[in-house]
Design a protein around this motif. Structure first.
Motif, PDB file in Angstrom:
ATOM      1  N   LEU A 228       0.812  -1.210   0.000  1.00  0.00           N
ATOM      2  CA  LEU A 228       0.000   0.000   0.000  1.00  0.00           C
ATOM      3  C   LEU A 228       0.846   1.261   0.000  1.00  0.00           C
ATOM      4  CD1 LEU A 228      -2.760   1.403   0.272  1.00  0.00           C
ATOM      5  CD2 LEU A 228      -2.532   1.163   2.755  1.00  0.00           C
ATOM      6  N   TRP A 229       1.902   1.297   0.795  1.00  0.00           N
ATOM      7  CA  TRP A 229       2.654   2.537   0.982  1.00  0.00           C
ATOM      8  C   TRP A 229       3.699   2.766  -0.092  1.00  0.00           C
ATOM      9  CZ3 TRP A 229       1.332   6.427   3.857  1.00  0.00           C
ATOM     10  CH2 TRP A 229       0.487   6.211   4.963  1.00  0.00           C
ATOM     11  N   LYS A 230       4.314   1.722  -0.633  1.00  0.00           N
ATOM     12  CA  LYS A 230       5.413   1.904  -1.568  1.00  0.00           C
ATOM     13  C   LYS A 230       4.995   2.656  -2.826  1.00  0.00           C
ATOM     14  CE  LYS A 230       9.265  -0.597  -3.623  1.00  0.00           C
ATOM     15  NZ  LYS A 230       9.915  -1.906  -3.784  1.00  0.00           N
ATOM     16  N   PRO A 231       3.907   2.278  -3.526  1.00  0.00           N
ATOM     17  CA  PRO A 231       3.532   3.063  -4.718  1.00  0.00           C
ATOM     18  C   PRO A 231       3.091   4.477  -4.391  1.00  0.00           C
ATOM     19  CG  PRO A 231       1.871   1.395  -4.227  1.00  0.00           C
ATOM     20  CD  PRO A 231       3.049   1.105  -3.356  1.00  0.00           C
ATOM     21  N   LEU A 232       2.467   4.680  -3.210  1.00  0.00           N
ATOM     22  CA  LEU A 232       2.030   6.017  -2.835  1.00  0.00           C
ATOM     23  C   LEU A 232       3.217   6.947  -2.622  1.00  0.00           C
ATOM     24  CD1 LEU A 232      -0.276   7.913  -2.110  1.00  0.00           C
ATOM     25  CD2 LEU A 232      -0.165   7.057   0.243  1.00  0.00           C
ATOM     26  N   VAL A 233       4.233   6.467  -1.911  1.00  0.00           N
ATOM     27  CA  VAL A 233       5.433   7.277  -1.672  1.00  0.00           C
ATOM     28  C   VAL A 233       6.157   7.564  -2.983  1.00  0.00           C
ATOM     29  CG1 VAL A 233       7.692   7.285  -0.549  1.00  0.00           C
ATOM     30  CG2 VAL A 233       5.691   6.472   0.703  1.00  0.00           C
ATOM     31  N   SER A 234       6.212   6.573  -3.874  1.00  0.00           N
ATOM     32  CA  SER A 234       6.868   6.772  -5.167  1.00  0.00           C
ATOM     33  C   SER A 234       6.150   7.835  -5.995  1.00  0.00           C
ATOM     34  CB  SER A 234       6.921   5.453  -5.936  1.00  0.00           C
ATOM     35  OG  SER A 234       7.627   4.472  -5.199  1.00  0.00           O
ATOM     36  N   PHE A 235       4.814   7.801  -5.978  1.00  0.00           N
ATOM     37  CA  PHE A 235       4.044   8.772  -6.756  1.00  0.00           C
ATOM     38  C   PHE A 235       4.250  10.190  -6.226  1.00  0.00           C
ATOM     39  CE2 PHE A 235       0.092  11.249  -7.150  1.00  0.00           C
ATOM     40  CZ  PHE A 235       0.014  11.335  -8.533  1.00  0.00           C
TER      41      PHE A 235
END
Length: 345
Positions: A228-235
């Protein structure tokens, strides 16, 4: 006739087999001492219950003929599937007698709980790098007890687990760990042979990781939260970088425009227009073009002020003579541009 006899034989065989299975069926009660805190007795292993059962026990007293009904039932989908009993330290070495009433049938058993102890998994695992070098693993057992033995297992870079012989100490040292490897550790415990060895190990503890010689360690994180957190932080990080790049490009373009394309005064305007206050912005708009135009305008203003002062100091007769008999215009310094005297009138 033969067909009827075969059908009758098959039907009779089915009846006999069903009666045999029903006669041989008997629910089994399994009791475990949980973490030396209480006793769990369950009878749901033989399938989902269809009716409620009644459970009795003798409170670990062998000579106690009277049996008491369970005071704390465990339920599943509204049906009783187990019972929780109180526990004392000496109860492990006594015989527990149970009675289960199921569909008007009674099933009695005797239980020896000395080797039926299941502990909770260890907690508070930590890794510390010491001199040598060696990687030291520490943990806490669920209870403070001298009869607990622990088993450690570890793996390197997600390879096969390697188990270490059980030990009474709550520490383990791995010598000469590599700086390029990832280490994972788990621990489980059980009752030691000196206090009556148990057949049951606790569940494995949570995995603890070590990624470098610095001793940095962390407990494993659920995959769902990382997903959940990895793609959000990348974006968010990518968006911030794009905004910063756009701001830098815009600012650099404006700065280069001022350097390579400075604003030049319009040659079609006369001196009066240049001295007009409404046209000051033409020279002040660009920081890079202030040097020559500002000096030029300042000099012209000074000359205009000097001419005005000279006119005020001259008498009307002198002014008439000067007008009637004009003379050569004053000589300006060589570094100043030639300006028509017409514009100073």
């Amino acid at each position: 006739m033969r067909l009827n006899m075969k059908i009758f034989g098959i039907w009779l065989l089915l009846i006999i087999s069903l009666q045999g299975n029903e006669a041989s069926f008997s629910p089994t009660v399994t009791c475990l001492v949980m973490n030396l805190d209480y006793v769990n007795c369950s009878w749901s292993e033989w399938g989902s219950p269809e009716v409620n059962s009644t459970f009795f026990h003798n409170r670990f007293i062998t000579q106690y003929e009277h049996m008491e009904e369970c005071s704390t039932y465990l339920q599943e989908k509204g049906y009783t599937v187990g019972c929780r009993l109180e526990y004392e330290t000496s109860d492990r070495f006594r015989t527990l007698k149970t009675r289960l009433v199921y569909q008007n049938k009674t099933f009695e058993q005797k239980h020896d709980l000395k080797d039926k102890v299941k502990l909770y998994p260890p907690t508070n695992l930590s890794l510390v790098m010491s001199e040598g070098p060696q990687l030291n693993l520490y943990w806490n057992n669920s209870r403070i007890h001298h009869c607990f033995e622990s088993e450690v297992r570890y793996r390197i870079n997600n390879e096969k687990w390697q188990s270490i012989s059980p030990r009474l100490e709550q520490t383990y040292s791995l010598p000469f760990p590599s700086t390029n490897n990832k280490y994972e550790f788990q621990v489980r415990t059980r009752m030691h042979n000196s206090c009556g060895e148990s057949k049951f190990w606790s569940d494995w503890s949570r995995i603890i990781l070590c990624n470098s010689m610095k001793g940095n360690n962390s407990t494993d994180i659920p995959v769902s939260s990382m997903t959940l957190w990895k793609p959000l932080v990348s974006f968010v990080g990518t968006l911030l970088l794009l905004m910063l790049a756009c701001m830098l490009i815009y600012g650099e373009r404006e700065r280069l425009r001022f350097i390579f394309i400075p604003i030049v005064p319009n040659p079609g305007k006369n001196l009066k227009d240049l001295l007009d206050s409404d046209n000051k912005e033409m020279f002040a708009s660009s920081p890079t073009s202030l040097s020559v135009p500002v000096l030029f305008v300042s000099t012209l203003r000074f000359l205009k002020m000097a001419a005005s002062a000279s006119l005020r100091a001259t008498s009307p007769s002198q002014l008439t003579n000067q007008i009637a008999c004009p003379h050569a215009p004053p000589q300006f310094p060589l570094f100043l541009p030639q300006v028509k005297m017409k514009s100073l009138a």
